[in-house]
Scaffold this motif. Structure first.
Motif, PDB file in Angstrom:
ATOM      1  N   GLY A   1      31.021  42.415  97.130  1.00 35.45           N
ATOM      2  CA  GLY A   1      30.193  42.067  95.979  1.00 35.45           C
ATOM      3  C   GLY A   1      29.620  40.667  96.124  1.00 35.45           C
ATOM      4  O   GLY A   1      29.623  40.093  97.208  1.00 35.45           O
ATOM      5  N   LYS A   2      29.126  40.157  94.985  1.00 33.91           N
ATOM      6  CA  LYS A   2      28.566  38.800  94.959  1.00 33.91           C
ATOM      7  C   LYS A   2      29.418  37.982  94.003  1.00 33.91           C
ATOM      8  O   LYS A   2      29.903  38.494  92.991  1.00 33.91           O
ATOM      9  CB  LYS A   2      27.137  38.836  94.429  1.00 33.91           C
ATOM     10  N   ILE A   3      29.558  36.697  94.312  1.00 33.57           N
ATOM     11  CA  ILE A   3      30.411  35.872  93.455  1.00 33.57           C
ATOM     12  C   ILE A   3      29.669  34.602  93.044  1.00 33.57           C
ATOM     13  O   ILE A   3      28.901  34.050  93.820  1.00 33.57           O
ATOM     14  CB  ILE A   3      31.727  35.534  94.210  1.00 33.57           C
ATOM     15  N   ASN A  63      27.866  46.653  92.814  1.00 29.80           N
ATOM     16  CA  ASN A  63      27.081  47.765  92.260  1.00 29.80           C
ATOM     17  C   ASN A  63      26.472  47.348  90.927  1.00 29.80           C
ATOM     18  O   ASN A  63      25.861  46.299  90.830  1.00 29.80           O
ATOM     19  CB  ASN A  63      27.932  49.017  92.115  1.00 29.80           C
ATOM     20  N   LYS A  64      26.716  48.139  89.864  1.00 30.12           N
ATOM     21  CA  LYS A  64      26.121  47.727  88.579  1.00 30.12           C
ATOM     22  C   LYS A  64      27.125  47.006  87.696  1.00 30.12           C
ATOM     23  O   LYS A  64      26.867  46.764  86.518  1.00 30.12           O
ATOM     24  CB  LYS A  64      25.552  48.948  87.856  1.00 30.12           C
ATOM     25  N   TRP A  65      28.293  46.653  88.247  1.00 30.08           N
ATOM     26  CA  TRP A  65      29.349  46.093  87.421  1.00 30.08           C
ATOM     27  C   TRP A  65      29.445  44.585  87.548  1.00 30.08           C
ATOM     28  O   TRP A  65      29.072  44.015  88.565  1.00 30.08           O
ATOM     29  CB  TRP A  65      30.699  46.717  87.796  1.00 30.08           C
ATOM     30  N   SER A  66      29.990  43.959  86.511  1.00 28.19           N
ATOM     31  CA  SER A  66      30.320  42.537  86.623  1.00 28.19           C
ATOM     32  C   SER A  66      31.584  42.248  85.808  1.00 28.19           C
ATOM     33  O   SER A  66      31.834  42.897  84.785  1.00 28.19           O
ATOM     34  CB  SER A  66      29.145  41.682  86.169  1.00 28.19           C
ATOM     35  N   PRO A 102      34.840  53.414  82.516  1.00 31.08           N
ATOM     36  CA  PRO A 102      34.342  54.157  83.670  1.00 31.08           C
ATOM     37  C   PRO A 102      35.369  54.079  84.814  1.00 31.08           C
ATOM     38  O   PRO A 102      36.036  53.047  84.978  1.00 31.08           O
ATOM     39  CB  PRO A 102      33.068  53.401  84.050  1.00 31.08           C
ATOM     40  N   ALA A 103      35.467  55.171  85.582  1.00 31.42           N
ATOM     41  CA  ALA A 103      36.497  55.263  86.619  1.00 31.42           C
ATOM     42  C   ALA A 103      36.446  54.066  87.566  1.00 31.42           C
ATOM     43  O   ALA A 103      37.488  53.543  87.995  1.00 31.42           O
ATOM     44  CB  ALA A 103      36.318  56.561  87.396  1.00 31.42           C
ATOM     45  N   GLU A 104      35.235  53.595  87.860  1.00 34.09           N
ATOM     46  CA  GLU A 104      35.118  52.501  88.831  1.00 34.09           C
ATOM     47  C   GLU A 104      35.745  51.202  88.306  1.00 34.09           C
ATOM     48  O   GLU A 104      36.356  50.442  89.054  1.00 34.09           O
ATOM     49  CB  GLU A 104      33.651  52.275  89.184  1.00 34.09           C
ATOM     50  N   LEU A 105      35.607  50.971  87.001  1.00 27.56           N
ATOM     51  CA  LEU A 105      36.205  49.757  86.420  1.00 27.56           C
ATOM     52  C   LEU A 105      37.719  49.907  86.321  1.00 27.56           C
ATOM     53  O   LEU A 105      38.479  48.959  86.567  1.00 27.56           O
ATOM     54  CB  LEU A 105      35.618  49.477  85.030  1.00 27.56           C
ATOM     55  N   ALA A 106      38.165  51.109  85.947  1.00 30.05           N
ATOM     56  CA  ALA A 106      39.614  51.331  85.841  1.00 30.05           C
ATOM     57  C   ALA A 106      40.266  51.138  87.207  1.00 30.05           C
ATOM     58  O   ALA A 106      41.304  50.462  87.321  1.00 30.05           O
ATOM     59  CB  ALA A 106      39.882  52.727  85.291  1.00 30.05           C
ATOM     60  N   ARG A 137      38.837  36.887  97.124  1.00 25.52           N
ATOM     61  CA  ARG A 137      39.463  37.995  97.867  1.00 25.52           C
ATOM     62  C   ARG A 137      38.878  39.344  97.408  1.00 25.52           C
ATOM     63  O   ARG A 137      38.563  40.207  98.232  1.00 25.52           O
ATOM     64  CB  ARG A 137      40.982  37.947  97.639  1.00 25.52           C
ATOM     65  N   LEU A 138      38.697  39.474  96.083  1.00 29.65           N
ATOM     66  CA  LEU A 138      38.162  40.739  95.546  1.00 29.65           C
ATOM     67  C   LEU A 138      36.706  40.943  95.969  1.00 29.65           C
ATOM     68  O   LEU A 138      36.278  42.076  96.211  1.00 29.65           O
ATOM     69  CB  LEU A 138      38.270  40.748  94.019  1.00 29.65           C
ATOM     70  N   THR A 139      35.971  39.847  96.073  1.00 25.02           N
ATOM     71  CA  THR A 139      34.571  39.958  96.498  1.00 25.02           C
ATOM     72  C   THR A 139      34.502  40.504  97.921  1.00 25.02           C
ATOM     73  O   THR A 139      33.639  41.352  98.229  1.00 25.02           O
ATOM     74  CB  THR A 139      33.888  38.574  96.456  1.00 25.02           C
TER      75      THR A 139
END
Ligand code: ATP
Length: 417
Positions: A77-79, A93-96, A16-20, A70-72
């Motif tokens: 997001g949540k870590i 979102n819906k990714w992990s 999916p574009a968001e993961l790429a 840093r990415l969170t």
């Protein structure tokens, strides 16, 4: 010079574009922190195979937790972190995504969990199970998308082979025996000749593995699309018998799993149903042994116990004269998964019909009157109330009454007698 293979277009096309776009970002952030970042394991294998896999495993040469933090911030997001293991899980979102600090492992003794220390990507890849799982993809911008293939994983993928990395692999960790069969059957591959030879040699090493770890592998198998293929192969190789000698991965099981799939389609059958059908040939004592060996959680243990205890009653359910209240009394109190397992396992169409009637209808039927209503009708509080409620329930089940008014009439009749 080995040929450089770049998989960035596969990443763009298959994920999916968001993961790429997350992976490009993660590579840039890692680079700015002076770290090296790689996509590793099953997802790389599946990118090359064109199979869907959204479980992103990233390995960091450096500190995965730093990078994940840093990415969170950037993704808001949540870590979750495990500093002891240098791992982090990032969710947005819906990714992990899982981030792991590259590590090397040593095994104090066969079957033990390894002791872990920080290491390079190479040492991280060298501790993996099969060559097809050892491939990695560079994510830092200067080499984004380049395949790292230290163990000939791509060659083995092309030849459809499952191959361990060294001769002691199954001795170090015999769960790889089950893992090997799972990948082999899922992908329609074959265990490479020497790997198969060593697997057979090391089957006794399965006894060095804790029940918890075996249960985890069995759960993974029972969640495969066709678990029966793995269980069949495991029986042929005498691996299944290490779980329990009475278990069978035969045609009967395959037929029942297929029926279970049809019943639950388009969803997958629950793992407890697959387990109950696998354990169906066991006696009570054998079943108890399996439950404690695998340290099954309460809910699964209950399904197995219910299923085996119902097995002794299925014959009674095959009686065409059985009244609905009789069906209810035979089946009530058992878990629905165990009931379904028995329906699938039974050869009697009548027993199956009775079970279906119970699951679709009878189990929801209750009398309209309750204890208070009966007291209001003049019945003294005490054991009579319970008995009358039971008789009303039976009358409802057997269709002798179908309204509150009808129930009141019935009770009045009983009182007057
Ligand atoms: P699946 O598609 O079943 O999820 P996966 O390859 O993602 O497969 P995981 O169980 O999530 O499998 O494990 C992630 C990676 O960790 C694997 O690709 C494998 O390289 C490695 N791994 C897992 N278990 C072992 C083990 N017992 N020994 C060595 N490596 C292992």
């Amino acid at each position: 010079m080995p040929q450089i293979i770049n998989l960035s277009s596969k990443i763009e096309n298959q994920l999916p574009a968001e993961l790429a776009s997350f992976m490009r970002l993660a590579g840039e952030v890692a680079q700015s922190q002076g770290q090296s970042l790689y996509l590793v394991g099953g997802v790389v294998r599946d990118l090359l195979l064109g199979r869907t896999n959204l479980d992103l495993d990233l390995v960091v040469e450096g500190d995965a937790i730093d990078l994940a933090q840093r990415l969170t911030e950037i993704k808001q997001g949540k870590i979750t972190t495990h500093p002891r293991f240098g791992t982090a899980k990032l969710r947005w979102n819906k990714w992990s995504v899982d981030l792991t600090t590259a590590r090397s492992e040593t095994y104090a003794k066969p079957g033990a969990l390894p002791s872990v220390k920080p290491g390079s990507l190479n040492s991280d890849l060298s501790r993996r199970d099969f060559t097809i799982n050892t491939m990695a993809i560079e994510l830092n911008p200067s080499r984004y998308g380049e395949l790292i293939d230290r163990y000939g994983g791509r060659d083995d993928l092309n030849h459809k082979l499952i191959r361990i990395l060294h001769e002691e692999s199954f001795i170090d960790d015999a769960t790889r025996i089950w893992r090997g069969l799972r990948y082999e059957q899922r992908l329609n591959f074959q265990l490479e000749r020497n790997t198969l030879k060593l697997l057979k040699r090391d089957i006794p090493m399965l006894d060095t593995i804790s029940g918890d770890r075996i249960r985890y592998e069995l759960e993974c198998i029972l969640q495969e699309e066709y678990p029966e293929k793995v269980l069949h192969r495991a029986e042929k190789l005498n691996v299944l018998q290490r779980l329990h000698p009475s278990l069978k991965g035969n045609g009967w099981l395959a037929e029942k799993y297929e029926q279970a799939r049809q019943l639950f389609s388009p969803a997958s059958p629950p793992i407890g149903l697959h387990l109950a059908l696998l354990a169906y040939p066991l006696t009570n004592e054998e079943n108890e042994y399996l439950i404690s060996y695998l340290r099954l959680p309460k809910s699964l243990a209950q399904i197995l116990r219910d299923s085996i205890s119902l097995k002794a009653k299925v014959e009674l359910l095959a009686d065409p004269e059985l009244a609905p209240s009789g069906i209810y009394h035979l089946l009530s109190g058992y878990s629905s998964t165990a009931i379904i397992a028995n329906s699938l396992a039974s050869d009697s169409p009548i027993a199956r019909q009775h079970i279906k009637l119970f699951l679709d209808k009878l189990r929801y039927i209750k009398p309209a009157l309750n204890g208070n209503d009966l007291i209001r009708m003049g019945i003294a509080p005490g054991p009579d109330i319970k008995e009358i409620l039971e008789r009303l329930h039976e009358a409802r089940l057997d269709g002798k009454v179908s309204s509150k008014r009808g129930e009141e009439e019935l009770v009045k009749g009983w009182i007057s007698r």
